[in-house]
Design an enzyme around this catalytic site. Structure first.
Site, PDB file in Angstrom:
ATOM      1  NE  ARG A  92      -3.504   2.434   2.483  1.00 44.82           N
ATOM      2  CZ  ARG A  92      -3.574   3.346   3.459  1.00 44.82           C
ATOM      3  NH1 ARG A  92      -2.937   3.168   4.599  1.00 44.82           N
ATOM      4  NH2 ARG A  92      -4.303   4.431   3.297  1.00 44.82           N
ATOM      5  CG  HIS A 136      -1.563   8.927   3.257  1.00 41.09           C
ATOM      6  ND1 HIS A 136      -1.662   7.578   3.501  1.00 41.09           N
ATOM      7  CD2 HIS A 136      -1.235   9.484   4.452  1.00 41.09           C
ATOM      8  CE1 HIS A 136      -1.392   7.324   4.783  1.00 41.09           C
ATOM      9  NE2 HIS A 136      -1.134   8.480   5.378  1.00 41.09           N
ATOM     10  CD  GLU A 181      -5.315   7.529   9.580  1.00 39.98           C
ATOM     11  OE1 GLU A 181      -4.887   8.597  10.025  1.00 39.98           O
ATOM     12  OE2 GLU A 181      -4.922   6.424   9.980  1.00 39.98           O
ATOM     13  CG  ASN A 307      -5.653   3.350   8.357  1.00 39.67           C
ATOM     14  OD1 ASN A 307      -5.762   2.367   7.627  1.00 39.67           O
ATOM     15  ND2 ASN A 307      -5.261   4.537   7.927  1.00 39.67           N
ATOM     16  CE1 TYR A 309      -0.480   2.884  13.514  1.00 35.73           C
ATOM     17  CE2 TYR A 309      -2.420   3.972  12.609  1.00 35.73           C
ATOM     18  CZ  TYR A 309      -1.151   3.448  12.437  1.00 35.73           C
ATOM     19  OH  TYR A 309      -0.547   3.474  11.214  1.00 35.73           O
ATOM     20  CD  GLU A 382      -2.031   4.148   8.006  1.00 38.81           C
ATOM     21  OE1 GLU A 382      -1.803   4.569   9.167  1.00 38.81           O
ATOM     22  OE2 GLU A 382      -2.203   4.884   7.025  1.00 38.81           O
TER      23      GLU A 382
HETATM   24  C1  FCB Z   1      -1.749   7.370  10.578  1.00 41.91           C
HETATM   25  C2  FCB Z   1      -1.322   7.889   9.218  1.00 41.91           C
HETATM   26  C3  FCB Z   1       0.004   7.358   8.746  1.00 41.91           C
HETATM   27  C4  FCB Z   1       1.009   7.249   9.873  1.00 41.91           C
HETATM   28  C5  FCB Z   1       0.411   6.562  11.082  1.00 41.91           C
HETATM   29  C6  FCB Z   1       1.368   6.398  12.227  1.00 41.91           C
HETATM   30  O1  FCB Z   1      -2.655   8.242  11.156  1.00 41.91           O
HETATM   31  O2  FCB Z   1      -2.280   7.550   8.226  1.00 41.91           O
HETATM   32  O3  FCB Z   1       0.435   8.180   7.695  1.00 41.91           O
HETATM   33  O4  FCB Z   1       1.543   8.481  10.154  1.00 41.91           O
HETATM   34  O5  FCB Z   1      -0.728   7.238  11.510  1.00 41.91           O
END
Ligand code: FCB
Length: 478
Positions: A92, A136, A181, A307, A309, A382
């Site tokens: 990607r 992006h 995002e 995505n 985290y 992500e």
């Molecule tokens: C996300 C972004 C990516 C990267 C990660 C850590 O929010 O999409 O570009 O910076 O965080």
């Protein structure tokens, strides 16, 4: 040092994995143009909002810029070699809008399009599927000068750009992601000003969110009209959200953050409407999007990128005993009021970004999508962990990243076992790169980049991931 080759051969001799992933699962890694390419003023590329933002004193840590970054523009051949060494079957990356259409409208830059054709060809040759993202965050500066995403016209410019890129690459690229995002692009860019273009205009940022969604819908229409066989989707940053306690005020804070963070994007994309409670929360801010746009936003999707985290734990009780952390995203404050919602820590381990590690949150997000939204094939576009790292004896012993990825992949596996149509996983990131307002201080790569020499060094996590892919899954947790 064990090479990638040795490890994949070793993995090939291992027994079948205890935690196997389905055949055909996409094993990938992700990057984004401004974060890795460099070559910011080469071959006709125009400036983006990030070029401008990085040159504004005090905006990016250390005054870092993406001018050179990981020099992927010149070194993509070596990077594709690393990908095949790891065994990735998908990559990607994002297309830099100002590289292929420097003014953001009108003429396309052939040299820019050619770069992505060469990249796609090199990937296909290596057996790695190209998975581009069209936006992006690097908006061409001329479009920002004309008002940026708060202006409706930007959504139409985005669709024209998407159609132009699709005309150049649609024959060799099957899977397309429109926007990455939109929450970050709209609210970090136009509400908190932590990201480019650094504006603090709460009402404008809501229109930016709406126009990013509209741009997505218009772009999918334009591309699907050209080649209906391609697969189209968007990538959204989703969070598990929990109230700090069972107090009613905390529950309402969680509702509001979930509304702004997750449902404001998921509901229009997948259901063709904005959530009523979020509209009511936002009414005082003058958010009144044209309802006629919703069917355009609500294009049938072939894939949704997730995505993930961390989890947000929130309290709606000001000043009470829960330990406050500074809001990870002050972009929330115009809407929920930092005085009325606080992000609190549960004292769990954090990554080098200060983000709490919560793999069960990923399982929660995936099963919730499956339960509450119409079925659509899902991909983790992500997921990863950033640290301040130093090399050790020629490599990087990034046990923390390996533990993070292992736990999150187990959460993915559990979700698949629960019936979630999860079809692939792209870790963030292939390479260390420019981490936006953090500059080069945070490293997310499987592969270390020495920015002085541009030397690439696979970390322990690259060898670990290679073994997972080769086996087709994870070993026993024990
Ligand atoms: C996300 C972004 C990516 C990267 C990660 C850590 O929010 O999409 O570009 O910076 O965080």
């Amino acid at each position: 040092m064990t090479s990638l080759n040795d490890i994949t051969q070793q993995a090939g001799r291992d027994a079948a994995p205890a935690v196997p992933f389905p055949a055909g699962f996409r094993w990938g890694a992700a990057t984004a143009a401004y974060q890795v390419e460099g070559a910011a003023a080469e071959d006709g590329r125009g400036p983006s909002v990030w070029d401008t933002f990085c040159r504004t004193p005090g905006k990016v840590l250390g005054g870092d810029t993406g001018d050179v970054a990981a020099d992927h523009y010149h070194r993509f051949g070596e990077d594709v070699g690393l990908m095949s060494g790891i065994g990735l079957n998908a990559y990607r990356f994002s297309i830099s809008w100002p590289r292929v259409q420097p003014d953001g409208s009108g003429a396309f830059n052939q040299a820019g399009l050619d770069f992505y054709r060469r990249l796609a060809d090199a990937l296909l040759e290596a057996g790695v599927e190209p998975w581009p993202t069209l936006y992006h965050w690097d908006l061409p500066q001329p479009l920002e000068d004309a008002g940026g995403w708060p202006e409706r016209d930007t959504a139409h410019r985005f669709a024209d750009y998407a159609a132009g890129v699709h005309a150049a690459l649609g024959d060799r690229v099957r899977h397309w992601t429109t926007v990455n995002e939109p929450w970050c692009a709209a609210f970090l860019g136009y509400a908190s000003g932590e990201h480019a273009p650094g504006r603090r205009e709460p009402a404008g940022s809501l229109m930016a969110a709406h126009h990013l969604l509209l741009g997505h819908g218009l772009a999918v229409q334009a591309m699907r009209d050209r080649l209906p066989g391609n697969r189209f989707g968007a990538a959204v940053n989703l969070y598990a959200v929990s109230p700090a306690t069972d107090d009613e005020a905390d529950a309402d804070a969680a509702r509001r953050i979930d509304g702004m963070q997750n449902r404001l994007f998921l509901d229009p994309l997948l259901n063709g409407r904005y959530p009523e409670d979020v509209l009511a929360d936002l009414a005082p801010h003058g958010f009144a999007p044209d309802p006629a746009d919703l069917p355009v936003i609500n294009q049938p999707l072939d894939q949704l990128g997730v995505n993930y985290y961390t989890r947000h734990t929130v309290s709606g009780r000001p000043g009470e005993a829960t330990q406050a952390v500074s809001s990870p995203f002050s972009a929330h404050s115009p809407w929920v009021g930092s005085e009325s919602v606080r992000f609190v820590t549960r004292g769990r381990p954090v990554t080098g970004m200060g983000w709490e590690i919560d793999d069960r949150g990923l399982h929660e997000v995936l099963t919730r999508l499956h339960r509450e939204y119409p079925a659509v094939p899902l991909y983790i576009t992500e997921n990863g962990a950033g640290y301040d790292e130093t090399p050790d004896g020629g490599t990087v012993h990034d046990a923390g990243r390996i533990a993070y990825l292992d736990a999150h992949l187990r959460a993915c596996h559990d979700a698949i076992s629960d019936g979630v149509p999860l079809r692939g996983y792209f870790t963030w990131s292939l390479l260390d790169n420019f981490e936006w307002a953090w500059g080069y201080s945070k490293r997310f790569g499987l592969v270390r980049v020495d920015y002085a020499t541009q030397r690439r060094t696979p970390k322990d996590s690259a060898r670990w991931y290679a073994a997972v892919i080769r086996r087709g899954g994870l070993p026993d947790a024990g």
